[in-house]
Design an enzyme around this catalytic site. Structure first.
Site, PDB file in Angstrom:
ATOM      1  N   GLY A 120       0.776  -1.233   0.000  1.00 49.71           N
ATOM      2  CA  GLY A 120       0.000   0.000   0.000  1.00 49.71           C
ATOM      3  C   GLY A 120       0.806   1.281   0.000  1.00 49.71           C
ATOM      4  O   GLY A 120       0.324   2.309   0.480  1.00 49.71           O
ATOM      5  N   THR A 121       2.018   1.269  -0.560  1.00 52.42           N
ATOM      6  CA  THR A 121       2.798   2.508  -0.597  1.00 52.42           C
ATOM      7  C   THR A 121       2.138   3.553  -1.496  1.00 52.42           C
ATOM      8  O   THR A 121       2.140   4.747  -1.176  1.00 52.42           O
ATOM      9  CB  THR A 121       4.233   2.240  -1.074  1.00 52.42           C
ATOM     10  N   ASN A 139      -4.636   3.111 -13.669  1.00 54.52           N
ATOM     11  CA  ASN A 139      -3.599   2.229 -13.141  1.00 54.52           C
ATOM     12  C   ASN A 139      -2.261   2.944 -13.245  1.00 54.52           C
ATOM     13  O   ASN A 139      -2.053   3.782 -14.127  1.00 54.52           O
ATOM     14  CB  ASN A 139      -3.547   0.923 -13.936  1.00 54.52           C
ATOM     15  N   HIS A 169       1.963   2.100 -13.376  1.00 46.06           N
ATOM     16  CA  HIS A 169       2.903   1.004 -13.639  1.00 46.06           C
ATOM     17  C   HIS A 169       4.324   1.550 -13.570  1.00 46.06           C
ATOM     18  O   HIS A 169       4.594   2.648 -14.074  1.00 46.06           O
ATOM     19  CB  HIS A 169       2.631   0.414 -15.024  1.00 46.06           C
TER      20      HIS A 169
END
Length: 221
Positions: free
Chosen positions: A11-12, A104, A106
């Site tokens: 969860g950073t 998202n 990445h």
């Protein structure tokens, strides 16, 4: 803007968003955190912040389409306008009315080093093995293929001589902490116009304002 966050790990990225929300530097209200794993530390981060949580195990669903419906049904009572994937690993099929409203992030410059099985340190290790001179991060609109949707924001990180996975990861994550809020602001301000798979940015004066959102509803019994 009310949002929900999907997580699978420590969860950073979620913590970065929580910090932005707490300091009121990002126009979001995180209403729900959903994890694919019950042991994800991200759930503890959410609980400490007083945010509702749930766990949906993809193995308990028939496939990506069924899993996607379950995700949307779970999040619906809190009325999110945007879903943010923050290290969420399972593939899920996004319903048509949600395409363009799921983001998202990445840890590479997509389309390089993306796709199934490419996440976290696997990406940084592959970058170093390939001998790349630059890497970075990408925020994109998610679709039903891993790391495939239209790109909103990319930030570049130089790969230095002597870099290790740990050092590269740290520098890329610093850029992620800038890129994700930047992409969210663009959407919140209505400044993204799609042209095929290319996201074009419009000046703030031409942006569409977002209506106020209702309060989070209790889950159905």
């Amino acid at each position: 803007m009310p949002v929900a966050v999907l997580v699978s790990g420590s969860g950073t990225t979620l913590q970065n968003l929580l910090n932005e929300q707490r300091h009121e530097t990002l126009p979001i209200e995180i209403r729900f955190v959903l994890s694919s794993r019950p042991d994800a530390f991200a759930l503890e981060r959410a609980r400490r912040a007083g945010i509702r949580t749930a766990v949906l195990d993809p193995r308990r669903h028939a496939g990506p389409a069924d899993y996607g419906r379950a995700i949307i049904d779970t999040l619906a009572p809190c009325g999110p306008r945007l879903i943010l994937m923050a290290g969420f690993l399972p593939l899920w099929h996004i319903p048509p009315d949600w395409l363009g409203r799921v983001l998202n992030i990445h840890p590479s410059l997509l389309p390089a080093f993306g796709g199934k099985g490419m996440y976290g340190d696997r990406v940084h290790r592959a970058v170093l093995r390939y001998g790349c001179r630059v890497t970075g991060c990408t925020v994109h609109m998610a679709d039903n293929i891993y790391d495939h949707g239209p790109v909103l924001v990319q930030r570049v990180v130089w790969v230095l001589d002597g870099d290790r996975v740990e050092t590269l990861r740290a520098r890329v994550f610093r850029e992620e902490c800038i890129a994700y809020p930047q992409a969210i602001r663009l959407l919140a301000e209505g400044r993204v116009v799609m042209d095929g798979r290319r996201a074009r940015l419009v000046p703030p004066a031409h942006a569409r304002s977002q209506p106020a959102a209702p309060a989070c509803e209790p889950p159905p019994r």
